[in-house]
Design an enzyme around this catalytic site. Structure first.
Site, PDB file in Angstrom:
ATOM      1  N   THR A 171       0.593  -1.070  -0.388  1.00 14.43           N
ATOM      2  CA  THR A 171      -0.060  -0.185  -0.103  1.00 14.43           C
ATOM      3  C   THR A 171       0.411   1.393   0.050  1.00 14.43           C
ATOM      4  O   THR A 171       1.716   1.473   0.281  1.00 14.43           O
ATOM      5  CB  THR A 171      -0.802   0.027   1.164  1.00 14.43           C
ATOM      6  OG1 THR A 171      -1.618  -1.308   1.223  1.00 14.43           O
ATOM      7  CG2 THR A 171      -2.201   1.199   1.151  1.00 14.43           C
ATOM      8  N   PHE A 173       0.743   5.350   1.013  1.00 10.60           N
ATOM      9  CA  PHE A 173       0.732   6.116   1.517  1.00 10.60           C
ATOM     10  C   PHE A 173       1.186   7.632   1.134  1.00 10.60           C
ATOM     11  O   PHE A 173       2.218   7.248   0.731  1.00 10.60           O
ATOM     12  CB  PHE A 173       0.815   5.889   2.898  1.00 10.60           C
ATOM     13  CG  PHE A 173       0.248   4.564   3.785  1.00 10.60           C
ATOM     14  CD1 PHE A 173       1.256   3.759   3.573  1.00 10.60           C
ATOM     15  CD2 PHE A 173      -0.927   4.824   4.190  1.00 10.60           C
ATOM     16  CE1 PHE A 173      -0.410   2.521   3.599  1.00 10.60           C
ATOM     17  CE2 PHE A 173      -1.554   3.802   5.071  1.00 10.60           C
ATOM     18  CZ  PHE A 173      -1.016   1.986   5.018  1.00 10.60           C
TER      19      PHE A 173
END
Lengths: 287, 287
Positions: A171, A173
């Protein structure tokens, strides 16, 4: 340094905040809007937002919020996502009848979860929230898909680790702040809208291609409330302060309805791992 | 003609199936995978899939499934989404403590729902499923965000209508079948992957721009399990049988890692409304 994140302690966003700045105090927020509010109001110096996952794709809500607010992107974090199945101590895998998690996490473990017979899937707002629910309500035949940190935070056992369907589960960010910080920047995120004309995207991309500026991401997004009109999010592998980038954006403004720079920042060099530390420096935000 | 859709009777997908073909028999499926399976196995002649919403954006899961399967797109439907708040007869708005719906529907009514004090939001897998839950369990202080058709199907009252935050709330659906049907087609959906090289998307788009082929949609999507490698979904305003389109795709294949046509079909001309008919011709699929 206080960093606001969405979710419960043990959420991947909290892990990302601590991986980016191990000395940070992670401040839990109920929603992504609350993260923006905490940074705007000065309740936190920074906020951390999941933007994109290698399996699930972009988190459009957060792109929309970046456009709605005026808080610049000042950094980028990449975090390995390693999903675990968590349950109360003593619960065995064959006892599990309900599995709670965020819909995105359930989707990422779909094949593995299908292997569990007669199990119902329940969608909750964040992965650690599912773990908290099991702990708070003492649910004995329930389990949660969440991080190993959530197991530590909520005193749950790990029934299985690495249950995601693809190994490469990362992921990305963004870190937001009140003030831009362009020192050392080598990446720029912009958003622009184009007129609905044949070839308009081709012309828009020419401003980067002709200057050898690499686009590392381009994504179209419907403009809310306008049928099938799109805006585009793009990541450029160049600092906003680079003269070439400045010229490209001036050139883009000739073709686009509007162009906005969401931030210029130093690109992340490595993929970090969520720490398994039992006692993070975390506290609940006052609502 | 049996048309498979995901969700409970009263779901927007069911309304889209009936709006596209009023004589169809809509077959409820538990998941989008089950829709593909029903069409592959011959349990349904067609399937209907929500692909994109003017507020929420693309439904990537269904694009992924189109790529995984070999079922061509044969049609397109656009449906107005008109969200209602539904509850058991006699329940008043001020009694409501929990609102159930699909996360996308909750997001589309976010501002309106924020106006309800002390209400908890609960995510369920489809809008009509929330209505069914309230009916099946007799939940008196709960409400669901769903279509007016779901109110009819589950015998619920409409507490409020048109509660979405933006008036222009349209969902676009694809119709899939086992065999391609290119007669009368004027739109083509393709998917392609590009090498990670500066300017590769610019070169790819040139094959359409230089032939005056309009792109009505372009969306990047990470390739599952490969960090930050993207494929692209594109809609072309031309039939696949058009010689210009054929040449463009041959030209694209020179630059792309791979190109696939997901279907060529007649573009939808109008935005349809979900019918409010109390008794649709709908039955549950046998699992």
């Amino acid at each position: 340094m206080r960093v606001a994140y969405q979710g419960e302690p043990g959420a991947y966003s909290e892990a990302a905040a601590l991986a980016f700045d191990p000395g940070a105090e992670a401040v839990a927020c109920r929603s992504f809007e609350d993260v923006f509010r905490a940074v705007s109001d000065g309740g936190a110096a920074r906020g951390i937002l999941p933007m994109e996952n290698t399996i699930g794709g972009s988190i459009h809500r957060n792109y929309d919020l970046l456009v709605e607010h005026e808080l610049p992107i000042v950094g980028e974090v990449q975090l390995h996502v390693d999903h675990c199945l968590l349950a109360l101590p003593g619960v065995r895998l064959e006892d599990v009848r309900v599995v709670h998690s965020h819909p995105q996490a359930l989707a990422q473990c779909e094949r593995w979860l299908r292997g569990l017979p007669n199990v119902e899937l329940s969608a909750v707002y964040d992965t650690a929230g599912g773990a908290k629910l099991i702990r708070d309500q003492g649910l004995k035949d329930h389990a949660a898909v969440a991080s190993i940190r959530a197991a530590h935070v909520f005193g749950l056992d790990v029934l299985s680790r690495g249950i995601q369907d693809f190994d490469t589960n990362i992921t990305r960010f963004f870190v937001i702040a009140r003030q831009a910080m362009s020192e050392g920047a080598d990446k720029t995120t912009i958003v622009f809208a184009l007129p609905s004309q044949p070839g308009s995207l081709f012309r828009a991309l020419s401003v980067f291609a002709l200057r050898n500026i690499d686009l590392t991401k381009l994504e179209s997004r419907p403009i809310r409330g306008r049928a099938w009109e799109y805006m585009f999010y793009a990541d450029l592998a160049v600092s906003r302060d680079d003269v070439n980038c400045g010229r490209a954006l001036v050139n883009l403004a000739e073709f686009a309805k509007w162009v906005r720079t969401l931030g210029t920042y130093r690109a992340s060099r490595e993929v970090l791992s969520p720490s398994g530390t039992p006692e993070p420096r975390t506290k609940e935000a006052t609502p």
